[in-house]
Write an enzyme that holds these catalytic residues in place. Structure first.
Site, PDB file in Angstrom:
ATOM      1  N   ARG A 139      11.024  -3.039  11.377  1.00 40.35           N
ATOM      2  CA  ARG A 139      10.395  -2.043  12.594  1.00 40.35           C
ATOM      3  C   ARG A 139      10.014  -3.611  13.760  1.00 40.35           C
ATOM      4  O   ARG A 139       9.372  -4.638  12.297  1.00 40.35           O
ATOM      5  CB  ARG A 139       8.672  -2.359  11.640  1.00 40.35           C
ATOM      6  CG  ARG A 139       8.822  -0.684  10.993  1.00 40.35           C
ATOM      7  CD  ARG A 139       7.245  -0.613  10.140  1.00 40.35           C
ATOM      8  NE  ARG A 139       6.413  -0.707  10.450  1.00 40.35           N
ATOM      9  CZ  ARG A 139       5.246  -0.822   9.303  1.00 40.35           C
ATOM     10  NH1 ARG A 139       6.004  -0.406   8.231  1.00 40.35           N
ATOM     11  NH2 ARG A 139       3.935  -1.556   9.966  1.00 40.35           N
ATOM     12  N   ARG A 186      -0.796  -9.713  13.414  1.00 38.65           N
ATOM     13  CA  ARG A 186      -1.221  -8.330  12.474  1.00 38.65           C
ATOM     14  C   ARG A 186      -2.465  -9.085  11.010  1.00 38.65           C
ATOM     15  O   ARG A 186      -3.606  -8.364  10.907  1.00 38.65           O
ATOM     16  CB  ARG A 186      -0.653  -7.854  11.705  1.00 38.65           C
ATOM     17  CG  ARG A 186       0.175  -7.089  12.590  1.00 38.65           C
ATOM     18  CD  ARG A 186       1.932  -6.081  12.620  1.00 38.65           C
ATOM     19  NE  ARG A 186       1.453  -5.515  11.305  1.00 38.65           N
ATOM     20  CZ  ARG A 186       2.213  -4.635  10.394  1.00 38.65           C
ATOM     21  NH1 ARG A 186       3.566  -5.548  10.635  1.00 38.65           N
ATOM     22  NH2 ARG A 186       2.227  -3.864   9.574  1.00 38.65           N
ATOM     23  N   LYS A 218       1.158  -1.107   0.649  1.00 37.75           N
ATOM     24  CA  LYS A 218      -0.010   0.172  -0.864  1.00 37.75           C
ATOM     25  C   LYS A 218       0.531   1.056   0.086  1.00 37.75           C
ATOM     26  O   LYS A 218       0.365   2.545  -0.659  1.00 37.75           O
ATOM     27  CB  LYS A 218      -0.463   0.320   1.285  1.00 37.75           C
ATOM     28  CG  LYS A 218      -2.082  -0.935   1.123  1.00 37.75           C
ATOM     29  CD  LYS A 218      -2.449  -0.963   2.062  1.00 37.75           C
ATOM     30  CE  LYS A 218      -2.448  -0.923   4.101  1.00 37.75           C
ATOM     31  NZ  LYS A 218      -1.537  -2.599   3.867  1.00 37.75           N
ATOM     32  N   ARG A 258      -9.952   1.075   8.657  1.00 35.95           N
ATOM     33  CA  ARG A 258      -9.228  -0.254   8.902  1.00 35.95           C
ATOM     34  C   ARG A 258     -10.321  -1.332   9.883  1.00 35.95           C
ATOM     35  O   ARG A 258      -9.761  -2.323   9.964  1.00 35.95           O
ATOM     36  CB  ARG A 258      -8.257  -0.458   9.749  1.00 35.95           C
ATOM     37  CG  ARG A 258      -6.697  -0.827   9.026  1.00 35.95           C
ATOM     38  CD  ARG A 258      -5.128  -0.827   9.925  1.00 35.95           C
ATOM     39  NE  ARG A 258      -4.279  -1.323   9.776  1.00 35.95           N
ATOM     40  CZ  ARG A 258      -3.210  -1.208   9.258  1.00 35.95           C
ATOM     41  NH1 ARG A 258      -3.225   0.578   9.063  1.00 35.95           N
ATOM     42  NH2 ARG A 258      -2.594  -0.985   8.910  1.00 35.95           N
TER      43      ARG A 258
HETATM   44  P1  ADP Z   1       1.365  -1.898   7.017  1.00 36.22           P
HETATM   45  O1  ADP Z   1       1.653  -0.993   5.664  1.00 36.22           O
HETATM   46  O2  ADP Z   1       2.195  -3.165   7.202  1.00 36.22           O
HETATM   47  O3  ADP Z   1      -0.260  -2.163   6.608  1.00 36.22           O
HETATM   48  P2  ADP Z   1       0.779   0.378   8.752  1.00 36.22           P
HETATM   49  O4  ADP Z   1       2.053   1.049   8.480  1.00 36.22           O
HETATM   50  O5  ADP Z   1      -0.078   0.917   7.762  1.00 36.22           O
HETATM   51  O6  ADP Z   1       1.119  -1.539   8.383  1.00 36.22           O
HETATM   52  O7  ADP Z   1       0.406   0.634   9.733  1.00 36.22           O
HETATM   53  C1  ADP Z   1       0.692   0.106  11.581  1.00 36.22           C
HETATM   54  C2  ADP Z   1       0.413  -0.806  12.638  1.00 36.22           C
HETATM   55  O8  ADP Z   1      -0.085   1.231  12.669  1.00 36.22           O
HETATM   56  C3  ADP Z   1      -1.229  -0.767  12.432  1.00 36.22           C
HETATM   57  O9  ADP Z   1      -0.246  -2.712  12.291  1.00 36.22           O
HETATM   58  C4  ADP Z   1      -1.819  -1.230  13.735  1.00 36.22           C
HETATM   59  O10 ADP Z   1      -1.592  -1.225  14.649  1.00 36.22           O
HETATM   60  C5  ADP Z   1      -1.441   1.089  13.380  1.00 36.22           C
HETATM   61  N1  ADP Z   1      -2.690   1.387  12.672  1.00 36.22           N
HETATM   62  C6  ADP Z   1      -2.337   1.899  11.274  1.00 36.22           C
HETATM   63  N2  ADP Z   1      -3.192   2.726  10.529  1.00 36.22           N
HETATM   64  C7  ADP Z   1      -4.258   2.510  11.547  1.00 36.22           C
HETATM   65  C8  ADP Z   1      -6.331   2.724  11.242  1.00 36.22           C
HETATM   66  N3  ADP Z   1      -6.521   2.563  10.578  1.00 36.22           N
HETATM   67  N4  ADP Z   1      -6.663   1.662  12.672  1.00 36.22           N
HETATM   68  C9  ADP Z   1      -5.738   1.091  13.798  1.00 36.22           C
HETATM   69  N5  ADP Z   1      -4.434   1.066  14.007  1.00 36.22           N
HETATM   70  C10 ADP Z   1      -4.149   1.526  12.319  1.00 36.22           C
END
Ligand code: ADP
Length: 234
Positions: A172, A183, A25, A100
């Site tokens: 990370r 996750r 993404k 999400r």
């Molecule tokens: P990835 O790109 O690997 O999907 P992100 O960097 O978008 O991960 O997000 C990392 C973490 O931040 C998530 O696992 C969650 O804990 C938190 N997070 C990010 N966006 C949201 C959201 N919209 N709602 C709840 N938690 C979030």
């Protein structure tokens, strides 16, 4: 660069990128943001900035992120609401990692509606769990700009260093294999239902996220252009 589309009241381009951790993404959002001239709103990056800054939000976020859990909806919704009010989002935005949950999706619809806007598409990067785990295990991220590298497929020019910021890349905490698997389970339970939500709303566009970043970008470009044309004819 998109500013206005003839024949429509709406002058903004608001897009959602959906997909499991490791779907790409962030990579695709950065490319789309450059192509269409709309800012990327990555809730993950915003939370990590708060963690790095040591704010109260950062402390709370860190507790959830390190365990692979979602940060509570009310906190995230407020964060995005404030970000959307900034003037660089007037022409639209690219939401990466938000919504999400079902309640975040409803909140987003309401936020946009209040601004006289609506989503033009929700693009789902469909990625299998094995690919997602492999990508996260090899992901190294820049703590400054958030850019991600894959140690084998898309390594930085100088090993372990961000090409743009010249700082050391990090693995990370939440990209460790046991956290990634958790996750993915959280994603399947809480975020996957949004695919149906957006399908029902006629906004869903699915792209195979297992392919190379360039190939995925090509497919994403096709579906965004289709969505833009569809929006003009509404
Ligand atoms: P990835 O790109 O690997 O999907 P992100 O960097 O978008 O991960 O997000 C990392 C973490 O931040 C998530 O696992 C969650 O804990 C938190 N997070 C990010 N966006 C949201 C959201 N919209 N709602 C709840 N938690 C979030």
């Amino acid at each position: 660069m998109i500013v206005a589309r003839p024949g429509t009241q709406q002058t903004s381009v608001d897009l959602v990128l959906l997909g499991p951790p490791g779907a790409g993404k962030g990579t695709q959002a950065k490319r789309l943001s450059a192509t269409y001239g709309i800012p990327q709103i990555s809730t993950g990056d915003m939370l990590r900035e708060a963690v790095a800054a040591g704010t109260a939000l950062g402390d709370l976020a860190h507790r959830h992120i390190s365990r692979g859990e979602y940060v509570p909806d009310d906190v995230i919704v407020k964060l995005v609401e404030e970000r959307l009010r900034q003037s660089d989002c007037n022409s639209g935005c690219l939401l990466d990692g938000f919504p999400r949950t079902f309640s975040q999706a409803v909140a987003l619809d309401e936020m946009l509606q209040k601004m006289g806007r609506r989503l033009i598409a929700a693009i789902c990067l469909d990625t299998g769990p094995d690919v997602a785990v492999e990508r996260n295990a090899h992901r190294r991220s820049c703590p400054v700009c958030g850019r991600s590298y894959h140690q084998k497929a898309y390594p930085p020019k100088v090993s372990g260093t961000c090409d743009d910021c010249r700082v050391a890349l990090v693995h990370r905490d939440d990209d460790q294999e046991n956290v990634i698997r958790y996750r993915l389970a959280v994603y399947a339970e809480q975020t996957l239902p949004l695919v149906e939500y957006y399908r029902t709303a006629g906004l869903l566009r699915v792209v195979n996220g297992d392919r190379s970043a360039d190939e995925v970008a090509r497919q994403v470009g096709v579906v965004v252009d289709e969505a833009l044309r569809g929006d003009e004819s509404r």
